[in-house]
Design an enzyme around this catalytic site. Structure first.
Site, PDB file in Angstrom:
ATOM      1  N   HIS A 112       0.850  -1.190   0.000  1.00 19.05           N
ATOM      2  CA  HIS A 112       0.000   0.000   0.000  1.00 19.05           C
ATOM      3  C   HIS A 112       0.885   1.239   0.000  1.00 19.05           C
ATOM      4  O   HIS A 112       1.880   1.308   0.727  1.00 19.05           O
ATOM      5  CB  HIS A 112      -0.903   0.034   1.236  1.00 19.05           C
ATOM      6  CG  HIS A 112      -1.736   1.286   1.321  1.00 19.05           C
ATOM      7  ND1 HIS A 112      -2.928   1.432   0.638  1.00 19.05           N
ATOM      8  CD2 HIS A 112      -1.526   2.469   1.970  1.00 19.05           C
ATOM      9  CE1 HIS A 112      -3.433   2.636   0.887  1.00 19.05           C
ATOM     10  NE2 HIS A 112      -2.595   3.279   1.678  1.00 19.05           N
TER      11      HIS A 112
ATOM     12  N   ASP B 187     -15.960   0.885   6.007  1.00 25.67           N
ATOM     13  CA  ASP B 187     -14.953   1.870   5.617  1.00 25.67           C
ATOM     14  C   ASP B 187     -15.540   2.915   4.683  1.00 25.67           C
ATOM     15  O   ASP B 187     -15.258   4.110   4.820  1.00 25.67           O
ATOM     16  CB  ASP B 187     -13.766   1.176   4.952  1.00 25.67           C
ATOM     17  CG  ASP B 187     -12.697   2.169   4.515  1.00 25.67           C
ATOM     18  OD1 ASP B 187     -12.188   2.906   5.379  1.00 25.67           O
ATOM     19  OD2 ASP B 187     -12.384   2.211   3.317  1.00 25.67           O
TER      20      ASP B 187
ATOM     21  N   ARG C  56     -16.156  11.034   7.424  1.00 25.28           N
ATOM     22  CA  ARG C  56     -14.925  11.768   7.733  1.00 25.28           C
ATOM     23  C   ARG C  56     -14.787  12.991   6.844  1.00 25.28           C
ATOM     24  O   ARG C  56     -14.305  14.041   7.272  1.00 25.28           O
ATOM     25  CB  ARG C  56     -13.712  10.853   7.555  1.00 25.28           C
ATOM     26  CG  ARG C  56     -13.531   9.816   8.655  1.00 25.28           C
ATOM     27  CD  ARG C  56     -12.552   8.728   8.237  1.00 25.28           C
ATOM     28  NE  ARG C  56     -11.247   9.290   7.913  1.00 25.28           N
ATOM     29  CZ  ARG C  56     -10.335   8.660   7.199  1.00 25.28           C
ATOM     30  NH1 ARG C  56     -10.587   7.464   6.693  1.00 25.28           N
ATOM     31  NH2 ARG C  56      -9.167   9.237   6.964  1.00 25.28           N
TER      32      ARG C  56
ATOM     33  N   SER D 123      -8.692   2.618   8.381  1.00 26.23           N
ATOM     34  CA  SER D 123      -9.179   2.564   7.006  1.00 26.23           C
ATOM     35  C   SER D 123      -8.260   1.718   6.132  1.00 26.23           C
ATOM     36  O   SER D 123      -8.714   0.854   5.373  1.00 26.23           O
ATOM     37  CB  SER D 123      -9.303   3.972   6.436  1.00 26.23           C
ATOM     38  OG  SER D 123      -9.711   3.943   5.083  1.00 26.23           O
TER      39      SER D 123
ATOM     40  N   LYS E  76      -9.039  -2.974   5.235  1.00 25.19           N
ATOM     41  CA  LYS E  76      -9.101  -3.587   3.899  1.00 25.19           C
ATOM     42  C   LYS E  76      -8.044  -4.676   3.746  1.00 25.19           C
ATOM     43  O   LYS E  76      -8.285  -5.714   3.127  1.00 25.19           O
ATOM     44  CB  LYS E  76      -8.933  -2.498   2.830  1.00 25.19           C
ATOM     45  CG  LYS E  76     -10.082  -1.489   2.798  1.00 25.19           C
ATOM     46  CD  LYS E  76      -9.987  -0.573   1.613  1.00 25.19           C
ATOM     47  CE  LYS E  76      -9.004   0.568   1.825  1.00 25.19           C
ATOM     48  NZ  LYS E  76      -9.529   1.593   2.756  1.00 25.19           N
TER      49      LYS E  76
END
Length: 413
Positions: free
Chosen positions: A43, A122, A129, A144, A148
């Site tokens: 990520h 999420d 948010r 968040s 995932k």
């Protein structure tokens, strides 16, 4: 609740509990027992010219990993992996969990968008948010991202946390805070987690813009391309190969991943992934084996290709990523809001690198646009080029730091 978290924060245990609750709010992926220890992902917090995933996922698959990479779209000045892949005719980013497993069985990697079945909490919390000014909350960002990854049932995860003028976090210290939170919570989730802090002052590689970045990723998959892109791909991949036990050390993993780029096996996995995700076989073959001109024709080209001259003589100190990305965003390469259309052909190619000497009038940037580049846009682009009377000294390494569960390790290029 969100504002309370934003103002008061959360300790690691509370963040872990929130992450677990979000991860189990929907369906979780399931893998065959034979894949235990081999399911990995990466990520990135987002940057300019960041096409790492396009080369990393197939290279890891060529090394024996299973890579169910769930990626996102670009927003603001940062590019999105899904947008880049959709520059390839026929590529389908929407895949069901069953289709993902089938692709992983056949190919070893897939790059897809988030399924509506995964982590629905999420999506709800992210929307809240946005309207409650809590987007920058560290615990909420951690939950968040990792919810995932927990739903993917990963064995190992590496995080590319960027800092600098074109990154979400301006300083190494602020990026380190997020990285430590992600590594601690990820480890408690049972995922072998590491984070690299990487600089994002200049674009990664030479190409910025969706179709152009696909072309550059193909260069990397052929064992060439910009050295900084190859370096980051191999370092991130090396950490993952070490984490999942395929190599005893990260450096050995880096060398193994480099061999996959050089011997054509990573490129073969990329071509197979394209075919498995909807690209016609002839198109996939021509894109992976064709000449640069054939590849450009397949992906399409913008109406105008314009080169900008250096305004004066000097040594390139840096090319600032943020003004470059902002101009390209205004030209259509990015989106201001989710769902906005993107022109996949708009982009720019750097013709120079840091430390290079330029003559006045020598081309330093090639801009691909649809005839909409204004005089103000050209001025902003010229401001991105930083020249000096002497060559730059003591250039900092791209990878500044590696964060492991046991603590930080200094790294160097």
């Amino acid at each position: 609740m969100l504002m309370a978290i934003r103002l008061r924060g959360m300790d690691a245990g509370e963040t872990l509990a929130l992450t677990q609750a979000m991860a189990t709010s929907g369906r979780t992926l399931a893998w065959p027992p034979a894949w235990q220890g081999l399911v990995v992902d990466k990520h990135s917090t987002g940057g300019v010219g960041d096409k790492v995933s396009l080369a990393l996922a197939p290279a890891l698959a060529a090394c024996g990993c299973k890579v169910p990479m769930i990626s996102g779209r670009g927003l603001g000045h940062t590019g999105g992996t899904l947008d880049k892949l959709e520059a390839i005719p026929g590529f389908r980013v929407s895949q069901s969990p069953e289709e993902m497993r089938h692709i992983l069985e056949r190919v070893g990697c897939c790059i897809v968008g988030q399924s509506t079945e995964l982590v629905p909490a999420d999506r709800v919390l992210y929307g809240l948010r946005d309207v409650t000014a809590t987007v920058d909350s560290l615990p909420l960002i951690t939950a968040s991202i990792l919810s995932k990854k927990a739903a993917e049932r990963l064995s190992a995860l590496v995080l590319d946390v960027k800092f600098g003028g074109a990154a979400l976090y301006p300083t190494q210290e602020s990026a380190r805070e997020l990285a430590r939170s992600l590594v601690e919570v990820g480890t408690h989730l049972g995922i072998r987690t590491a984070a690299l802090l990487t600089r994002m002052e200049q674009p990664l590689g030479r190409a910025v813009g969706n179709a152009l970045e696909v072309l550059e990723a193909l260069e990397c998959l052929q064992g060439s391309g910009p050295p900084d892109l190859r370096h980051l791909v191999t370092v991130l991949g090396g950490v993952l190969l070490w984490q999942c036990g395929l190599e005893q050390e990260a450096e050995q993993g880096r060398e193994r991943l480099a061999r996959a780029l050089d011997d054509g096996s990573a490129l073969g996995k990329f071509e197979a992934m394209l075919g498995a995700q909807g690209v016609p076989p002839d198109t996939a073959r021509d894109l992976c084996a064709g000449t640069p001109a054939q590849r450009r024709q397949l992906l399409g080209e913008a109406k105008v290709c314009e080169e900008l001259p250096a305004p004066q003589e000097g040594w390139v100190q840096q090319v600032r990523a943020l003004p470059l990305a902002r101009v390209l965003h205004h030209l259509g390469a990015g989106r201001a809001r989710a769902g906005d259309p993107v022109n996949l052909r708009v982009g720019a190619e750097l013709l120079v690198g840091t430390g290079q000497h330029l003559r006045a009038g020598q081309p330093w940037l090639r801009v691909h646009h649809e005839g909409t580049l204004s005089a103000e846009g050209r001025r902003e682009l010229q401001d991105a080029l930083c020249l000096g009377p002497e060559p730059p000294r003591d250039l900092p390494p791209l990878v500044a730091e590696t964060i492991l569960p046991s603590g930080p390790l200094r790294d160097s290029q």
